[in-house]
Design a protein around this motif. Structure first.
Motif, PDB file in Angstrom:
ATOM      1  N   LEU A 190       0.650  -0.940  -0.308  1.00  0.00           N
ATOM      2  CA  LEU A 190      -0.026   0.077   0.314  1.00  0.00           C
ATOM      3  C   LEU A 190       1.250   1.207   0.163  1.00  0.00           C
ATOM      4  N   ASP A 191       1.728   1.265   1.197  1.00  0.00           N
ATOM      5  CA  ASP A 191       3.243   2.327   0.607  1.00  0.00           C
ATOM      6  C   ASP A 191       3.513   2.337  -0.364  1.00  0.00           C
ATOM      7  N   ARG A 192       3.798   1.805  -1.502  1.00  0.00           N
ATOM      8  CA  ARG A 192       4.428   1.922  -2.389  1.00  0.00           C
ATOM      9  C   ARG A 192       2.914   2.408  -3.749  1.00  0.00           C
ATOM     10  N   LEU A 193       1.572   1.947  -3.216  1.00  0.00           N
ATOM     11  CA  LEU A 193       0.873   2.392  -4.566  1.00  0.00           C
ATOM     12  C   LEU A 193       0.485   3.297  -3.974  1.00  0.00           C
ATOM     13  N   ILE A 194       0.155   3.962  -2.663  1.00  0.00           N
ATOM     14  CA  ILE A 194      -0.009   5.641  -2.499  1.00  0.00           C
ATOM     15  C   ILE A 194       1.373   6.501  -3.209  1.00  0.00           C
ATOM     16  N   ALA A 195       2.746   5.871  -2.745  1.00  0.00           N
ATOM     17  CA  ALA A 195       3.906   6.401  -3.246  1.00  0.00           C
ATOM     18  C   ALA A 195       3.594   7.127  -4.328  1.00  0.00           C
ATOM     19  N   ARG A 196       3.682   6.381  -5.570  1.00  0.00           N
ATOM     20  CA  ARG A 196       3.401   6.375  -6.401  1.00  0.00           C
ATOM     21  C   ARG A 196       2.066   7.004  -7.351  1.00  0.00           C
ATOM     22  N   ALA A 197       0.915   7.110  -6.962  1.00  0.00           N
ATOM     23  CA  ALA A 197      -0.705   7.239  -7.449  1.00  0.00           C
ATOM     24  C   ALA A 197      -0.550   8.157  -7.203  1.00  0.00           C
ATOM     25  N   THR A 198      -1.637   8.892  -8.315  1.00  0.00           N
ATOM     26  CA  THR A 198      -2.909  10.457  -8.660  1.00  0.00           C
ATOM     27  C   THR A 198      -3.399  10.580  -7.494  1.00  0.00           C
ATOM     28  N   LEU A 199      -3.007  11.384  -7.325  1.00  0.00           N
ATOM     29  CA  LEU A 199      -4.540  12.120  -6.311  1.00  0.00           C
ATOM     30  C   LEU A 199      -5.389  12.484  -7.087  1.00  0.00           C
ATOM     31  N   VAL A 200      -6.637  12.127  -7.636  1.00  0.00           N
ATOM     32  CA  VAL A 200      -7.880  12.279  -7.896  1.00  0.00           C
ATOM     33  C   VAL A 200      -8.585  13.487  -7.499  1.00  0.00           C
ATOM     34  N   GLU A 201      -8.684  13.018  -6.454  1.00  0.00           N
ATOM     35  CA  GLU A 201      -9.795  13.785  -5.797  1.00  0.00           C
ATOM     36  C   GLU A 201      -9.290  13.892  -3.846  1.00  0.00           C
ATOM     37  N   ARG A 202      -9.860  14.710  -3.235  1.00  0.00           N
ATOM     38  CA  ARG A 202      -9.777  14.556  -1.865  1.00  0.00           C
ATOM     39  C   ARG A 202     -10.816  15.517  -1.432  1.00  0.00           C
ATOM     40  N   VAL A 203     -11.827  14.813  -0.889  1.00  0.00           N
ATOM     41  CA  VAL A 203     -13.194  15.706  -0.461  1.00  0.00           C
ATOM     42  C   VAL A 203     -13.508  15.537   1.663  1.00  0.00           C
ATOM     43  N   ILE A 204     -13.311  17.089   2.087  1.00  0.00           N
ATOM     44  CA  ILE A 204     -13.263  16.606   3.423  1.00  0.00           C
ATOM     45  C   ILE A 204     -14.492  17.155   3.561  1.00  0.00           C
ATOM     46  N   GLY A 205     -14.721  16.746   4.459  1.00  0.00           N
ATOM     47  CA  GLY A 205     -16.359  17.297   5.041  1.00  0.00           C
ATOM     48  C   GLY A 205     -16.396  17.713   6.198  1.00  0.00           C
ATOM     49  N   GLU A 206     -17.387  17.447   6.630  1.00  0.00           N
ATOM     50  CA  GLU A 206     -17.581  18.557   8.161  1.00  0.00           C
ATOM     51  C   GLU A 206     -17.721  17.533   8.963  1.00  0.00           C
ATOM     52  N   ASP A 207     -17.609  18.176  10.137  1.00  0.00           N
ATOM     53  CA  ASP A 207     -17.572  17.490  11.774  1.00  0.00           C
ATOM     54  C   ASP A 207     -19.291  16.972  11.805  1.00  0.00           C
ATOM     55  N   PHE A 208     -20.289  17.638  12.035  1.00  0.00           N
ATOM     56  CA  PHE A 208     -21.525  16.511  11.779  1.00  0.00           C
ATOM     57  C   PHE A 208     -22.271  16.649  10.941  1.00  0.00           C
ATOM     58  N   GLN A 209     -21.788  16.607   9.644  1.00  0.00           N
ATOM     59  CA  GLN A 209     -23.037  16.105   8.469  1.00  0.00           C
ATOM     60  C   GLN A 209     -22.986  15.195   8.753  1.00  0.00           C
ATOM     61  N   ARG A 210     -24.000  14.205   8.614  1.00  0.00           N
ATOM     62  CA  ARG A 210     -25.121  13.441   8.743  1.00  0.00           C
ATOM     63  C   ARG A 210     -25.783  11.800   7.646  1.00  0.00           C
ATOM     64  N   THR A 211     -24.548  12.114   6.731  1.00  0.00           N
ATOM     65  CA  THR A 211     -24.308  11.445   5.547  1.00  0.00           C
ATOM     66  C   THR A 211     -22.452  10.705   5.908  1.00  0.00           C
ATOM     67  N   LEU A 212     -22.542  10.064   5.470  1.00  0.00           N
ATOM     68  CA  LEU A 212     -20.868   9.465   5.814  1.00  0.00           C
ATOM     69  C   LEU A 212     -20.671   9.547   4.419  1.00  0.00           C
TER      70      LEU A 212
END
Length: 369
Positions: A36-58
Motif C-alpha cells: 500500500l505504501d508503494r501504491l500511495i507513493a506513486r499514485a495520482t491524487l484524483v480527489e480529496r473531499v473534506i467533509g464537516e464534523d456534523f454532516q449527517r451522511t457518511l
C-alpha cells in the motif's frame, strides 16, 4: 502462467479505511504495509473531499450516490446528501417507484449519565425471526398512522409518507456511539423536529417495551431493541453507472447498480478470487468496483486492534496481489477510494506510475484532520 484480467481496471472502495489524524498513530500501530505504501507513493491524487464534523451522511454514502448520479442536480462533492433509501429498497427486493422512501432500522438506544447513545445496529445481533416478530407488532401501529411500510427484510424497513416531508436523518453509523440529540431527524429546511415521526417512533417504542422478545434478549445478555432509526430519505432518480460491474454487500451500492442495469454480486474475499466469470462480466472493458468493509465496526467502536488486524488482512489479500498484477501488466489501473467518517481520498495508479520514483506521497498525508 497467470491469466490476464480482461476487466483490467479495478476500483476499491474502502469505508472507514482512513482514520482521523488524531487516531492514526493508534490505528496504524506496528502496521507493515509496503504494498500500500508503494501504491500511495506513486499514485495520482484524483480527489480529496473534506467533509464537516456534523454532516449527517457518511463519505462513502455520498461518494456512491455521486458516482451513480443519485444526488440532486448541482450538489457538490461535499454536499450532505445521500438519498439512498429507494435504491436500498430495490436491493432488498422491493420496488420504489416514484414515492419518497426512508430507511428505518430497529436499534438500541442506551441511557448514559445525562443523554442517550445509539449503538451500532450491526452489534444488536438481531436474527430475522426476532426482527419479524417485532415488525409484526409495529406494522399495524405504523399503518394506522397512514404511513406506507415495505419490509422485504425484517431488519431493514422502508417507510413512505407525505407527513415526513423533507425530513433529514443521520446515517446510523454517523450517530453510533454518540449523544443522539443532534442526530435526531429534523426538517431539512427549518431544522424543526417532525411531530409525525416522533409520534410514530413513540408508538413503536411503547409497543416494544417489555415485549417477550426483548425480555428474552436481555436474559441472554443482549441489548433490547427499544427504538427505530430514520435515515437516507429520498426519491429514486434515473441513475447511470461508471462501472461495468459492482461487487458489494452494501444495499445502497447494490441498489444503485441494479437501478443502472449493471451486474452486481457479493465481493470476493481476495484479489485472487476475482473469478473468471466475474471478470468476463465486463466484456473485456470497463471498471470493476469492489466495495470492501472490514473496518466499519472496529472504527465505530474505536477497537483499533481489530481495525489493525483488518488492515493487515487487506494488505495481504488485496494490496500485495494488486501491486503484483500492476507490475506484471495484468492490471492496467487501480483506483483506491479511502474514506473516513468525514472525508474521502481517491487515488489512481498505473504500471507506468510505479516507475515514477520521484513521487513520494506517504499514507499520513491522506489523513483527515
Amino acid at each position: 502462467m497467470r491469466s490476464i484480467m480482461p476487466a483490467d481496471r479495478l476500483h476499491l472502495l474502502l469505508p472507514f479505511a482512513l482514520p482521523a489524524a488524531a487516531d492514526a498513530s493508534t490505528a496504524l500501530h506496528d502496521i507493515q504495509s509496503p504494498a500500500l505504501d508503494r501504491l500511495i507513493a506513486r499514485a495520482t491524487l484524483v480527489e480529496r473531499v473534506i467533509g464537516e464534523d456534523f454532516q449527517r451522511t457518511l463519505p462513502h454514502e455520498r461518494w456512491v450516490a455521486r458516482q451513480f448520479g443519485a444526488l440532486p442536480d448541482g450538489a457538490s462533492a461535499a454536499a450532505d446528501e445521500a438519498p439512498l433509501a429507494p435504491y436500498m429498497l430495490r436491493a432488498d427486493g422491493g420496488e420504489p417507484g416514484s414515492a419518497t422512501w426512508a430507511c428505518v432500522q430497529p436499534v438500541h438506544v442506551r441511557i448514559a449519565h445525562d443523554h442517550l447513545v445509539l449503538i451500532d445496529p450491526a452489534s444488536l445481533d438481531l436474527p430475522d425471526d426476532e426482527a419479524a416478530i417485532l415488525l409484526a407488532v409495529a406494522r399495524p401501529l405504523i399503518e394506522e398512522l397512514g404511513v406506507r411500510l415495505e419490509a422485504p427484510k425484517p431488519t431493514r424497513w422502508y417507510l413512505s409518507s407525505d407527513a415526513f416531508g423533507t425530513l433529514a436523518g443521520a446515517s446510523p453509523l454517523r450517530a453510533s456511539g454518540r449523544n443522539i440529540e443532534i442526530w435526531l431527524p429534523h426538517e431539512a429546511h427549518s431544522g424543526e423536529r417532525s411531530r409525525a415521526w416522533m409520534k410514530l417512533q413513540n408508538e413503536v417504542q411503547m409497543a416494544w417495551f417489555e415485549h417477550p422478545v426483548n425480555e428474552a434478549r436481555e436474559a441472554r445478555g443482549l441489548p433490547a431493541v427499544n427504538s427505530i432509526w430514520f435515515h437516507t430519505q429520498g426519491v429514486a432518480r434515473p441513475v447511470h453507472s461508471p462501472f461495468a460491474q459492482v461487487l458489494s454487500d452494501a444495499a445502497a451500492t447494490r441498489g444503485l447498480a441494479l437501478s443502472a442495469g449493471v451486474a452486481t454480486s457479493a465481493p470476493p474475499r481476495s484479489f485472487g478470487e476475482l473469478s473468471a466469470a466475474s471478470r468476463a462480466a465486463t466484456n473485456g472493458s470497463g471498471v470493476t468496483l469492489v466495495e470492501l468493509d472490514p473496518f466499519s465496526a472496529p472504527y465505530i467502536e474505536q477497537d483499533w486492534a481489530r481495525w489493525n488486524q483488518a488492515f493487515a488482512a487487506l494488505q495481504s489479500d488485496w494490496f500485495e496481489p494488486a501491486l503484483a498484477a500492476l507490475q506484471a501488466g495484468e492490471l492496467a489501473e487501480l483506483r483506491l477510494t479511502l474514506c473516513g467518517d468525514t472525508g474521502s481520498v481517491t487515488l489512481t495508479v498505473t504500471r507506468g506510475d510505479l516507475r515514477k520514483f520521484w513521487r513520494r506521497r506517504v499514507l499520513a498525508s491522506l489523513f483527515i484532520e
